[in-house]
Design an enzyme around this catalytic site. Sequence first.
Site, PDB file in Angstrom:
ATOM      1  N   ASP A   1      47.792  37.891  21.873  1.00  0.00           N
ATOM      2  CA  ASP A   1      48.413  38.791  23.006  1.00  0.00           C
ATOM      3  C   ASP A   1      49.236  39.335  22.552  1.00  0.00           C
TER       4      ASP A   1
ATOM      5  N   ASN B   1      51.661  42.822  29.280  1.00  0.00           N
ATOM      6  CA  ASN B   1      51.690  42.434  30.618  1.00  0.00           C
ATOM      7  C   ASN B   1      51.786  40.969  30.895  1.00  0.00           C
TER       8      ASN B   1
ATOM      9  N   ASP C   1      47.776  42.768  18.832  1.00  0.00           N
ATOM     10  CA  ASP C   1      47.032  43.808  19.571  1.00  0.00           C
ATOM     11  C   ASP C   1      45.651  43.761  19.220  1.00  0.00           C
TER      12      ASP C   1
ATOM     13  N   LYS D   1      44.851  46.407  33.433  1.00  0.00           N
ATOM     14  CA  LYS D   1      43.726  46.327  34.797  1.00  0.00           C
ATOM     15  C   LYS D   1      44.331  47.054  36.061  1.00  0.00           C
TER      16      LYS D   1
ATOM     17  N   SER E   1      34.330  43.004  35.817  1.00  0.00           N
ATOM     18  CA  SER E   1      34.973  43.124  37.161  1.00  0.00           C
ATOM     19  C   SER E   1      33.986  43.417  38.096  1.00  0.00           C
TER      20      SER E   1
ATOM     21  N   TYR F   1      39.518  52.482  34.900  1.00  0.00           N
ATOM     22  CA  TYR F   1      39.314  51.019  34.704  1.00  0.00           C
ATOM     23  C   TYR F   1      38.166  50.542  34.915  1.00  0.00           C
TER      24      TYR F   1
ATOM     25  N   LYS G   1      35.242  48.772  32.080  1.00  0.00           N
ATOM     26  CA  LYS G   1      34.441  47.529  32.133  1.00  0.00           C
ATOM     27  C   LYS G   1      32.892  47.743  32.010  1.00  0.00           C
TER      28      LYS G   1
ATOM     29  N   ASN H   1      48.102  44.591  44.414  1.00  0.00           N
ATOM     30  CA  ASN H   1      47.027  43.608  45.107  1.00  0.00           C
ATOM     31  C   ASN H   1      47.311  42.942  46.366  1.00  0.00           C
TER      32      ASN H   1
ATOM     33  N   VAL I   1      48.606  47.241  55.918  1.00  0.00           N
ATOM     34  CA  VAL I   1      47.123  46.915  56.016  1.00  0.00           C
ATOM     35  C   VAL I   1      46.541  48.151  55.854  1.00  0.00           C
TER      36      VAL I   1
ATOM     37  N   ARG J   1      43.125  52.978  52.036  1.00  0.00           N
ATOM     38  CA  ARG J   1      43.284  53.379  50.568  1.00  0.00           C
ATOM     39  C   ARG J   1      42.352  53.916  49.771  1.00  0.00           C
TER      40      ARG J   1
ATOM     41  N   ASP K   1      39.050  52.535  48.119  1.00  0.00           N
ATOM     42  CA  ASP K   1      38.645  51.335  48.524  1.00  0.00           C
ATOM     43  C   ASP K   1      37.106  51.152  49.248  1.00  0.00           C
TER      44      ASP K   1
HETATM   45  P1  NAD Z   1      46.798  39.973  32.783  1.00  0.00           P
HETATM   46  O1  NAD Z   1      47.383  41.459  32.641  1.00  0.00           O
HETATM   47  O2  NAD Z   1      47.378  39.073  33.255  1.00  0.00           O
HETATM   48  O3  NAD Z   1      46.170  39.586  31.500  1.00  0.00           O
HETATM   49  C1  NAD Z   1      45.887  40.459  30.406  1.00  0.00           C
HETATM   50  C2  NAD Z   1      46.323  40.052  29.157  1.00  0.00           C
HETATM   51  O4  NAD Z   1      46.004  40.963  27.951  1.00  0.00           O
HETATM   52  C3  NAD Z   1      47.972  40.047  29.091  1.00  0.00           C
HETATM   53  O5  NAD Z   1      48.649  38.997  28.821  1.00  0.00           O
HETATM   54  C4  NAD Z   1      48.103  41.251  28.225  1.00  0.00           C
HETATM   55  O6  NAD Z   1      49.427  41.086  27.861  1.00  0.00           O
HETATM   56  C5  NAD Z   1      47.172  41.205  27.421  1.00  0.00           C
HETATM   57  N1  NAD Z   1      46.762  42.658  26.632  1.00  0.00           N
HETATM   58  C6  NAD Z   1      46.631  43.695  27.156  1.00  0.00           C
HETATM   59  N2  NAD Z   1      46.210  44.638  26.138  1.00  0.00           N
HETATM   60  C7  NAD Z   1      46.124  44.029  25.149  1.00  0.00           C
HETATM   61  C8  NAD Z   1      46.000  44.254  23.845  1.00  0.00           C
HETATM   62  N3  NAD Z   1      45.714  45.492  23.487  1.00  0.00           N
HETATM   63  N4  NAD Z   1      46.097  43.465  22.679  1.00  0.00           N
HETATM   64  C9  NAD Z   1      46.546  42.155  23.274  1.00  0.00           C
HETATM   65  N5  NAD Z   1      46.690  41.860  24.184  1.00  0.00           N
HETATM   66  C10 NAD Z   1      46.496  42.664  25.232  1.00  0.00           C
HETATM   67  O7  NAD Z   1      45.325  40.211  33.490  1.00  0.00           O
HETATM   68  P2  NAD Z   1      44.619  38.969  34.225  1.00  0.00           P
HETATM   69  O8  NAD Z   1      44.578  39.064  35.749  1.00  0.00           O
HETATM   70  O9  NAD Z   1      44.508  37.588  33.675  1.00  0.00           O
HETATM   71  O10 NAD Z   1      43.003  39.609  33.624  1.00  0.00           O
HETATM   72  C11 NAD Z   1      42.435  39.298  32.770  1.00  0.00           C
HETATM   73  C12 NAD Z   1      41.253  39.982  32.469  1.00  0.00           C
HETATM   74  O11 NAD Z   1      40.275  39.991  33.573  1.00  0.00           O
HETATM   75  C13 NAD Z   1      41.430  41.554  32.140  1.00  0.00           C
HETATM   76  O12 NAD Z   1      40.662  42.227  31.358  1.00  0.00           O
HETATM   77  C14 NAD Z   1      40.998  42.279  33.488  1.00  0.00           C
HETATM   78  O13 NAD Z   1      40.652  43.408  33.346  1.00  0.00           O
HETATM   79  C15 NAD Z   1      40.064  41.379  33.943  1.00  0.00           C
HETATM   80  N6  NAD Z   1      39.646  41.234  35.583  1.00  0.00           N
HETATM   81  C16 NAD Z   1      40.796  40.774  36.234  1.00  0.00           C
HETATM   82  C17 NAD Z   1      40.851  40.610  37.442  1.00  0.00           C
HETATM   83  C18 NAD Z   1      41.881  40.286  38.496  1.00  0.00           C
HETATM   84  O14 NAD Z   1      42.109  40.891  39.575  1.00  0.00           O
HETATM   85  N7  NAD Z   1      42.993  39.795  38.069  1.00  0.00           N
HETATM   86  C19 NAD Z   1      39.668  40.904  38.335  1.00  0.00           C
HETATM   87  C20 NAD Z   1      38.425  41.256  37.532  1.00  0.00           C
HETATM   88  C21 NAD Z   1      38.812  41.273  35.944  1.00  0.00           C
HETATM   89  C1  WQD Z   2      42.243  43.632  48.598  1.00  0.00           C
HETATM   90  C2  WQD Z   2      42.038  44.131  49.980  1.00  0.00           C
HETATM   91  C3  WQD Z   2      42.815  46.326  50.341  1.00  0.00           C
HETATM   92  C4  WQD Z   2      46.980  45.424  49.282  1.00  0.00           C
HETATM   93  C5  WQD Z   2      41.397  45.209  42.986  1.00  0.00           C
HETATM   94  C6  WQD Z   2      40.699  45.811  41.723  1.00  0.00           C
HETATM   95  C7  WQD Z   2      39.490  45.216  41.155  1.00  0.00           C
HETATM   96  C8  WQD Z   2      39.832  43.760  40.899  1.00  0.00           C
HETATM   97  C9  WQD Z   2      40.547  43.227  41.783  1.00  0.00           C
HETATM   98  C10 WQD Z   2      40.237  43.857  38.480  1.00  0.00           C
HETATM   99  C11 WQD Z   2      41.419  45.525  50.172  1.00  0.00           C
HETATM  100  C12 WQD Z   2      43.829  45.338  51.003  1.00  0.00           C
HETATM  101  C13 WQD Z   2      45.504  45.445  49.521  1.00  0.00           C
HETATM  102  C14 WQD Z   2      47.848  46.073  50.446  1.00  0.00           C
HETATM  103  C15 WQD Z   2      45.948  45.714  51.953  1.00  0.00           C
HETATM  104  N1  WQD Z   2      40.685  43.756  39.553  1.00  0.00           N
HETATM  105  N2  WQD Z   2      45.103  45.514  50.704  1.00  0.00           N
HETATM  106  N3  WQD Z   2      47.263  46.090  51.558  1.00  0.00           N
HETATM  107  O1  WQD Z   2      40.862  46.540  45.613  1.00  0.00           O
HETATM  108  O2  WQD Z   2      39.556  44.532  46.166  1.00  0.00           O
HETATM  109  O3  WQD Z   2      40.515  44.860  43.926  1.00  0.00           O
HETATM  110  O4  WQD Z   2      41.664  43.685  42.276  1.00  0.00           O
HETATM  111  O5  WQD Z   2      39.354  44.105  37.999  1.00  0.00           O
HETATM  112  O6  WQD Z   2      39.272  45.953  40.081  1.00  0.00           O
HETATM  113  O7  WQD Z   2      40.252  47.080  42.269  1.00  0.00           O
HETATM  114  O8  WQD Z   2      41.524  43.993  45.582  1.00  0.00           O
HETATM  115  O9  WQD Z   2      43.889  42.964  46.328  1.00  0.00           O
HETATM  116  O10 WQD Z   2      44.117  45.465  45.811  1.00  0.00           O
HETATM  117  O11 WQD Z   2      42.932  44.527  47.711  1.00  0.00           O
HETATM  118  O12 WQD Z   2      45.602  46.155  53.007  1.00  0.00           O
HETATM  119  O13 WQD Z   2      48.957  46.069  50.099  1.00  0.00           O
HETATM  120  O14 WQD Z   2      43.389  44.179  50.745  1.00  0.00           O
HETATM  121  O15 WQD Z   2      42.692  47.458  51.230  1.00  0.00           O
HETATM  122  O16 WQD Z   2      40.783  45.678  51.511  1.00  0.00           O
HETATM  123  P1  WQD Z   2      40.709  44.879  45.354  1.00  0.00           P
HETATM  124  P2  WQD Z   2      43.317  44.200  46.316  1.00  0.00           P
END
Ligand code: NAD
Ligand code: WQD
Length: 337
Positions: free
Chosen positions: A32, A36, A59, A85, A125, A149, A153, A199, A217, A292, A295
């Site tokens: 890592d 982030n 990286d 992300k 995702s 983004y 994916k 989020n 909301v 938003r 959405d």
């Molecule tokens: P996060 O940001 O907490 O974790 C991602 C990690 O990757 C971080 O520790 C960051 O420092 C590291 N990173 C980023 N770019 C890098 C690079 N170039 N080299 C090495 N390390 C790097 O995010 P998370 O929520 O734990 O998400 C993990 C994965 O899941 C991501 O790929 C994200 O897109 C995917 N994902 C997350 C969600 C969500 O809502 N949290 C939903 C769907 C998919």
């Molecule tokens: C959830 C609901 C908002 C904030 C995102 C990424 C998606 C994935 C997960 C990585 C929605 C509402 C939110 C606020 C609100 N990440 N909301 N007030 O948009 O479903 O997904 O995170 O892959 O790619 O797009 O998640 O938590 O932002 O929103 O009313 O201040 O909450 O409108 O209905 P989302 P979210």
Amino acid sequence: MAKVLVTGGAGYIGSHTILALLRAGHEVMSFDNYVNSSPESLRRVAKLAGSAAQIVRGDICDRVALDAVFARFVPEAVIHFAGLKAVGESAEKPLEYYRNNVSGTLELLESMKAHNCRQIIFSSSATVYGDAQYLPFDENHPINPTNPYGRTKAFVEEIIRDWVNSWPEASGVLLRYFNPVGADESGRIGEDPRGIPNNLMPFITRVASGQLSQLGVFGDDYETRDGTGERDYIHVSDLADAHLAAQSFAESKVGCEVLNVGTGVGATVLEMLSGFERAAGKKIPFEIMPRRLGDVGRSLAAVERAADLLNWRAKHDLTSMCNTTWNWHSKNPSGYD
Ligand code: NAD
Ligand code: WQD
């Protein structure tokens, strides 16, 4: 037991997955760059697990660093979380997202091939689906991501599929997460977003703790039970377990599979809010705002494929998601700082 390289291992989902891997007796290395996250999450994971992952700062865009890791650790599998992300940021800095998420994955796959590492589990995702043509989203639903983004994916899914198809011994599992929330029940690790959260769950949490004044909301005129957006929230510890199941699956089967990871049960913004009010034992102020941009109204996972192939199902309900989030935040109001 397997040797597993975890890219992005210090992040929110990565740290919970490493905890589950260590508890299951696997040998783990985290790779890592902390763009982030903080290595503090991994120190805490080691204490919770009673054993530690090896830790490398690097990286995924750095092929030399990756090659050194593969040569030294010789992993059988990679769980690939590393990536940027933030949906909004991806529209402002698309090339940064393509370089990091897409080019970084190309480097990783090349390094894997060069070192004969044949299994990859990838963090995709539900955002790849875009607007629902029908619900719940099954894995055959058309792909139509609406932001850079989401496109990173979708592209990486295709790249991994081609990579696996070009190598008869390789296996890939593309996991499409729905909305991960919650924290380990210890309250020692959890989600630690930088700045004002985008989020819902981290935003609600900060309103509950008084760090932010009220929740906006985003829309109350969707076609849902109460008009507010509905999502399939999944507890991060369930998600971590899904990765363990995916890794055993990849070990036993060649080829590429794509699987949703959700609960199949939706919650609206207002349902989430009242669940959190119960967890925190207080009222949380909110105001209805306009929708938003970008959405979708509803998102829900079809979960049968993951259940069939991985023999995995989510166990935690909304109460557990809210309680563990509040427990983590109460014990760590400034996250890992
Ligand atoms: P996060 O940001 O907490 O974790 C991602 C990690 O990757 C971080 O520790 C960051 O420092 C590291 N990173 C980023 N770019 C890098 C690079 N170039 N080299 C090495 N390390 C790097 O995010 P998370 O929520 O734990 O998400 C993990 C994965 O899941 C991501 O790929 C994200 O897109 C995917 N994902 C997350 C969600 C969500 O809502 N949290 C939903 C769907 C998919
Ligand atoms: C959830 C609901 C908002 C904030 C995102 C990424 C998606 C994935 C997960 C990585 C929605 C509402 C939110 C606020 C609100 N990440 N909301 N007030 O948009 O479903 O997904 O995170 O892959 O790619 O797009 O998640 O938590 O932002 O929103 O009313 O201040 O909450 O409108 O209905 P989302 P979210």
